[in-house]
Design a protein around this motif. Structure first.
Motif: not given
Length: 405
Positions: A357-362, A87-95, A268-280
């Protein structure tokens, strides 16, 4: 996609546009006097209460927004995200940040592969490493326990983890488990920020976590080199492998920098930076400070909201309701900004986290297909905790979304 297929061309969008004129004739005080309206605008899930009765809207508004969401195929889009579609069509990646906190037995596919086992492999590695550091099984170059952590990152590799860290500092269990330990975050390249972060710390007892997916982020690597020199000058170059670890996917550059690739924690590539708090990105430094068991509770809370978002009907769905109200306020009522004013001091870093999180997305002026849009698509977020917030900027008689009766 042709402009004729965009949502603002639909009759439902135009219906909401016409509805704006009706709703502006009614003062918020009058709306608030409708008991049934107010009751219907309170939704609770898992101890979280959303009260949107002070929004400039009535029951008809909300129904029209639900209809708009259906016309936009929102449910289908939610399912596409959970199904791992690109669904991330600009980078052709899952989210798939939802996979970062999914239960161990979940199945979330990306390109036909279940990514959840990979996530838990990293989480188990973090659990093991953080417990070894906290127990003193892993020590620094001189044999001393590593009780202080500096996490180097920028943007999403900084704001999300800092927000959670600040909140956990007021939790009784977390306070006890963090006793005698320090966690600091270094993001700015200003030497003052570096000096403040290392101020009062002993390199012998300090562990540095370098967070960079590519290990090429200019600001992060500049600060990483500065702290590598700080450690090397005090303890010798060989001490780097005991005092620096990485959150990265570029093991070649990690090793070249002087960090043992075995001490690199992947995402992983399917982790957007602004959503990455739940990753490593977030889980590693937070587990070092508070223990993995506390952080796992945070992950379970995030997973709970994920499942609610996926399965709850729109009228009971907290994320969907907040999203629709955002569309109503910005795109229809024309309110360009949203004040985020958490009255709990524990949430003092909530506003800057949501800003990203919001402004970079929307904060886009075009559709997902690059078509320029004739309306605003996202708020300017700003705010401070409680009474420190800039509420004086609002007109005293404004019935806008930040107005308090």
């Amino acid at each position: 996609m042709a402009s004729s297929s965009l949502i603002y061309e639909t009759g439902l969008w135009k219906d909401l546009r016409a509805h704006v004129e009706d709703i502006k004739k009614t003062h918020l005080r009058e709306l608030m006097s409708d008991t049934e309206r107010c009751k219907s605008m309170m939704v609770e899930f898992d101890g979280i209460l959303l009260d949107y009765s002070r929004q400039i809207s009535n029951l008809d508004t909300v129904t029209k927004l639900y209809n708009l969401a259906e016309a936009a195929h929102l449910k289908e889009k939610i399912n596409r995200m959970f199904n791992g579609e690109r669904i991330n069509s600009t980078e052709n990646r899952p989210v798939l940040h939802i996979a970062l906190r999914a239960p161990r037995d979940s199945v979330i596919n990306s390109d036909g592969k279940n990514v959840v086992p990979d996530v838990w492999q990293v989480l188990d590695k973090i659990r093991d490493f953080s417990e070894r550091v906290r127990s003193g099984a892993w020590v620094g170059a001189t044999g001393k326990v590593l009780k202080d952590v500096i996490a180097i990152g920028i943007g999403g590799s900084f704001l999300g983890p800092l927000f959670v860290h600040t909140a956990l500092q007021t939790d009784p269990e977390a306070i006890e488990l963090a006793r005698g330990r320090q966690l600091r975050f270094l993001a700015n390249v200003d030497p003052i920020d570096v000096a403040r972060n290392i101020g009062g710390l002993n390199p012998e007892t300090t562990l540095v976590v370098v967070v960079s997916k590519t290990f090429t982020t200019a600001e992060t690597m500049l600060n990483a080199r500065t702290l590598r020199e700080w450690i090397s000058s005090a303890l010798g170059p060989q001490a780097v492998t005991k005092h620096m670890v990485a959150v990265s996917t570029n093991l070649t550059l990690v090793e070249k920098f002087g960090i043992d690739p075995n001490n690199a924690f992947a995402f992983w590539d399917w982790v957007g930076g602004r959503y990455s708090v739940c990753s490593a990105v977030g889980v590693l430094p937070l587990s070092l400070q508070y223990g993995f068991s506390v952080v796992e509770k945070f992950l379970k809370g995030a997973s709970s909201i994920d499942q609610h978002f996926k399965s709850a009907p729109f009228e009971k769905n907290l994320p969907v309701l907040l999203g629709l109200l955002s569309v109503w306020n910005v795109s229809f009522l024309g309110y360009p900004a949203r004040a985020i004013l958490p009255y709990s001091q524990a949430l003092e870093k909530f506003a800057p986290h949501i800003q990203q999180v919001s402004m970079e997305s929307n904060g886009k002026g075009v559709s997902i297909d690059g078509v320029p849009l004739p309306y605003e698509t996202g708020e300017i977020d700003f705010g401070e905790p409680g009474t420190n917030g800039p509420t004086q900027l609002l007109p005293i008689n404004s019935p806008g979304p930040c107005h308090t009766l």
